[in-house]
Design a protein around this motif. Structure first.
Motif, PDB file in Angstrom:
ATOM      1  N   ALA A   1       0.830  -1.207   0.000  1.00 27.25           N
ATOM      2  CA  ALA A   1       0.000   0.000   0.000  1.00 27.25           C
ATOM      3  C   ALA A   1       0.862   1.254   0.000  1.00 27.25           C
ATOM      4  N   LYS A   2       1.985   1.197   0.710  1.00 30.40           N
ATOM      5  CA  LYS A   2       2.893   2.345   0.743  1.00 30.40           C
ATOM      6  C   LYS A   2       3.552   2.561  -0.619  1.00 30.40           C
ATOM      7  N   LEU A   3       3.851   1.469  -1.323  1.00 31.32           N
ATOM      8  CA  LEU A   3       4.386   1.597  -2.674  1.00 31.32           C
ATOM      9  C   LEU A   3       3.371   2.258  -3.602  1.00 31.32           C
ATOM     10  N   LYS A   4       2.120   1.843  -3.479  1.00 27.01           N
ATOM     11  CA  LYS A   4       1.066   2.454  -4.303  1.00 27.01           C
ATOM     12  C   LYS A   4       0.962   3.947  -4.037  1.00 27.01           C
ATOM     13  N   ALA A   5       1.047   4.320  -2.763  1.00 25.65           N
ATOM     14  CA  ALA A   5       0.938   5.736  -2.402  1.00 25.65           C
ATOM     15  C   ALA A   5       2.106   6.553  -2.933  1.00 25.65           C
ATOM     16  N   ASN A   6       3.230   5.894  -3.220  1.00 28.09           N
ATOM     17  CA  ASN A   6       4.424   6.583  -3.730  1.00 28.09           C
ATOM     18  C   ASN A   6       4.670   6.258  -5.201  1.00 28.09           C
ATOM     19  N   TYR A   7       3.625   5.845  -5.896  1.00 31.02           N
ATOM     20  CA  TYR A   7       3.749   5.438  -7.308  1.00 31.02           C
ATOM     21  C   TYR A   7       4.334   6.560  -8.170  1.00 31.02           C
ATOM     22  N   THR A   8       3.797   7.767  -8.046  1.00 33.14           N
ATOM     23  CA  THR A   8       4.255   8.888  -8.877  1.00 33.14           C
ATOM     24  C   THR A   8       5.728   9.188  -8.625  1.00 33.14           C
ATOM     25  N   LEU A   9       6.132   9.182  -7.359  1.00 34.54           N
ATOM     26  CA  LEU A   9       7.527   9.444  -7.011  1.00 34.54           C
ATOM     27  C   LEU A   9       8.440   8.372  -7.588  1.00 34.54           C
ATOM     28  N   LEU A  10       8.047   7.123  -7.473  1.00 29.59           N
ATOM     29  CA  LEU A  10       8.867   6.022  -7.973  1.00 29.59           C
ATOM     30  C   LEU A  10       9.027   6.093  -9.490  1.00 29.59           C
ATOM     31  N   VAL A  11       7.938   6.373 -10.188  1.00 27.98           N
ATOM     32  CA  VAL A  11       8.006   6.469 -11.653  1.00 27.98           C
ATOM     33  C   VAL A  11       8.899   7.637 -12.076  1.00 27.98           C
ATOM     34  N   ALA A  12       8.849   8.719 -11.314  1.00 26.47           N
ATOM     35  CA  ALA A  12       9.614   9.915 -11.673  1.00 26.47           C
ATOM     36  C   ALA A  12      11.100   9.789 -11.354  1.00 26.47           C
ATOM     37  N   GLU A  13      11.451   9.080 -10.278  1.00 30.02           N
ATOM     38  CA  GLU A  13      12.821   9.110  -9.769  1.00 30.02           C
ATOM     39  C   GLU A  13      13.605   7.802  -9.902  1.00 30.02           C
ATOM     40  N   LEU A  14      12.924   6.666  -9.925  1.00 25.87           N
ATOM     41  CA  LEU A  14      13.625   5.386  -9.872  1.00 25.87           C
ATOM     42  C   LEU A  14      14.176   4.975 -11.233  1.00 25.87           C
ATOM     43  N   ASN A  15      15.427   4.554 -11.254  1.00 30.49           N
ATOM     44  CA  ASN A  15      16.000   3.873 -12.415  1.00 30.49           C
ATOM     45  C   ASN A  15      16.109   2.394 -12.055  1.00 30.49           C
ATOM     46  N   PRO A  16      15.205   1.562 -12.567  1.00 26.37           N
ATOM     47  CA  PRO A  16      15.186   0.150 -12.153  1.00 26.37           C
ATOM     48  C   PRO A  16      16.506  -0.577 -12.349  1.00 26.37           C
ATOM     49  N   LYS A  17      17.345  -0.124 -13.297  1.00 22.82           N
ATOM     50  CA  LYS A  17      18.627  -0.789 -13.519  1.00 22.82           C
ATOM     51  C   LYS A  17      19.474  -0.808 -12.245  1.00 22.82           C
ATOM     52  N   ASP A  18      19.233   0.150 -11.359  1.00 24.31           N
ATOM     53  CA  ASP A  18      20.018   0.221 -10.127  1.00 24.31           C
ATOM     54  C   ASP A  18      19.664  -0.888  -9.140  1.00 24.31           C
ATOM     55  N   VAL A  19      18.441  -1.409  -9.230  1.00 26.40           N
ATOM     56  CA  VAL A  19      17.999  -2.406  -8.241  1.00 26.40           C
ATOM     57  C   VAL A  19      17.730  -3.783  -8.834  1.00 26.40           C
ATOM     58  N   LEU A  20      17.726  -3.914 -10.167  1.00 28.08           N
ATOM     59  CA  LEU A  20      17.392  -5.202 -10.773  1.00 28.08           C
ATOM     60  C   LEU A  20      18.306  -6.341 -10.318  1.00 28.08           C
ATOM     61  N   PRO A  21      19.642  -6.140 -10.245  1.00 24.36           N
ATOM     62  CA  PRO A  21      20.481  -7.250  -9.773  1.00 24.36           C
ATOM     63  C   PRO A  21      20.130  -7.706  -8.360  1.00 24.36           C
ATOM     64  N   GLN A  22      19.856  -6.729  -7.468  1.00 22.74           N
ATOM     65  CA  GLN A  22      19.483  -7.087  -6.098  1.00 22.74           C
ATOM     66  C   GLN A  22      18.155  -7.850  -6.067  1.00 22.74           C
ATOM     67  N   LEU A  23      17.192  -7.407  -6.875  1.00 23.84           N
ATOM     68  CA  LEU A  23      15.885  -8.071  -6.886  1.00 23.84           C
ATOM     69  C   LEU A  23      15.998  -9.495  -7.423  1.00 23.84           C
ATOM     70  N   PHE A  24      16.877  -9.691  -8.402  1.00 23.15           N
ATOM     71  CA  PHE A  24      17.090 -11.045  -8.921  1.00 23.15           C
ATOM     72  C   PHE A  24      17.761 -11.920  -7.869  1.00 23.15           C
ATOM     73  N   GLU A  25      18.767 -11.386  -7.179  1.00 20.45           N
ATOM     74  CA  GLU A  25      19.475 -12.148  -6.143  1.00 20.45           C
ATOM     75  C   GLU A  25      18.550 -12.500  -4.983  1.00 20.45           C
ATOM     76  N   LYS A  26      17.564 -11.647  -4.704  1.00 22.60           N
ATOM     77  CA  LYS A  26      16.635 -11.893  -3.598  1.00 22.60           C
ATOM     78  C   LYS A  26      15.421 -12.712  -4.037  1.00 22.60           C
ATOM     79  N   ASP A  27      15.427 -13.194  -5.291  1.00 22.62           N
ATOM     80  CA  ASP A  27      14.316 -14.002  -5.842  1.00 22.62           C
ATOM     81  C   ASP A  27      13.004 -13.230  -5.904  1.00 22.62           C
ATOM     82  N   VAL A  28      13.098 -11.917  -6.080  1.00 19.70           N
ATOM     83  CA  VAL A  28      11.879 -11.116  -6.250  1.00 19.70           C
ATOM     84  C   VAL A  28      11.429 -11.159  -7.706  1.00 19.70           C
ATOM     85  N   ILE A  29      12.382 -11.121  -8.635  1.00 18.99           N
ATOM     86  CA  ILE A  29      12.081 -11.217 -10.060  1.00 18.99           C
ATOM     87  C   ILE A  29      12.873 -12.361 -10.666  1.00 18.99           C
ATOM     88  N   THR A  30      12.394 -12.839 -11.812  1.00 24.18           N
ATOM     89  CA  THR A  30      13.089 -13.921 -12.517  1.00 24.18           C
ATOM     90  C   THR A  30      14.175 -13.336 -13.417  1.00 24.18           C
TER      91      THR A  30
END
Length: 299
Positions: free
Chosen positions: A102-131
């Motif tokens: 729910a907190k992610l949803k509330a910060n959707y606009t901020l995340l879309v505007a500021e986040l570069n997913p390339k910075d976190v994709l390796p961590q998310l893969f290592e943590k088994d969050v994404i394939t």
């Protein structure tokens, strides 16, 4: 050897690889100092003491702000009641924060505007969050498109996976976004869903399984960000792009054919009720345009 002598002896260990980390479990009475030493790195302890920040141990994190007026505060409880800074949290405490999705949803606009997913994709893969396929698919995309698709993926994940995402933001240095997410106050409120008329329809209508004719008609009500609806139905970007090219870059035919594939994949679960849930989610979280008035004329 008395307790104090044993404690002094442990502090005199040579600074070798074997003794650079010392372990004790000594509780000093509270009227002296309420501090629990547990696996403390001596080389970093003095610099952290000078800077006034806490140190991390296996038992948790120590911070001067965790103790007020002779009482020790749980940092997680404090986070739910007051603002806090990213330095005060570790991964275990992050996982205890309630309603992270729910907190992610509330910060959707901020995340879309500021986040570069390339910075976190390796961590998310290592943590088994994404394939691995999801990581490879998100990597080459434009920053904003990749952020939107990543958030769509996270909304289909478990709360624990969303907690790992927030932890990754903390680890790679998105401190402003991290602080905004965990400090978001999610107060219970009545949510007004789009198309309230749909909920008044008979169960037999809402639980009707989608037909090919229905798929063709529903394709006409999706506008901007229609791809997000298909993402939320479980299709990958590569699959949608291939379907789009196969249909001569015609969006409506792409939507219709993909809805038919969703019906074939979902079987008895390919109902209007489940599809409307996806429509609502896509509009709320991904800014997909749904022509609800036109949809109402279909029933």
């Amino acid at each position: 050897m008395d307790d104090q002598g044993e404690y002094d002896w442990m502090l005199q260990g040579e600074n070798t690889e074997e003794t650079s980390v010392m372990k004790a479990d000594i509780q000093i009475p509270f009227d002296q100092e309420d501090v629990n030493f547990d696996v403390v790195d001596r080389t970093s302890l003095s610099s952290e003491a000078e800077s006034g920040i806490g140190y991390q141990s296996q038992a948790g994190s120590f911070n001067s702000s965790a103790q007020v007026d002779g009482t020790r505060k749980d940092p997680v409880v404090s986070a739910q009641q007051n603002n806090f800074h990213h330095d005060e949290f570790d991964s275990v405490q992050i996982s205890k924060i309630i309603d992270i999705k729910a907190k992610l949803k509330a910060n959707y606009t901020l995340l879309v505007a500021e986040l570069n997913p390339k910075d976190v994709l390796p961590q998310l893969f290592e943590k088994d969050v994404i394939t691995f396929d999801e990581m490879e698919e998100l990597g080459p995309k434009a920053r904003r498109d990749s952020a939107i698709q990543l958030l769509g993926i996270l909304m289909r994940k478990k709360e624990s996976d969303c907690a790992k995402f927030v932890e990754s933001l903390h680890q790679v240095g998105y401190t402003d976004i991290f602080d905004s997410i965990v400090n978001t106050d999610q107060k219970p409120q009545l949510e007004i869903l789009p198309a309230p008329w749909f909920d008044e329809l008979p169960d037999s209508t809402k639980n009707k399984i989608l037909s090919e004719i229905d798929a063709s008609r529903l394709a006409t009500i999706l506008g901007n960000n229609w791809e997000s609806v298909l993402y939320n139905l479980g299709f990958r970007k590569a699959q949608i792009d291939q379907e789009f090219q196969s249909n001569g870059s015609n969006a409506q035919r792409t939507i219709s054919n993909t809805l038919i594939k969703w019906k074939q994949r979902s079987g008895r679960n390919a109902t209007f009720n489940n599809l409307i849930k996806i429509f609502r989610e896509s509009e709320k979280n991904n800014n997909a345009h749904i022509d609800w008035e036109r949809l109402e004329t279909f029933f």
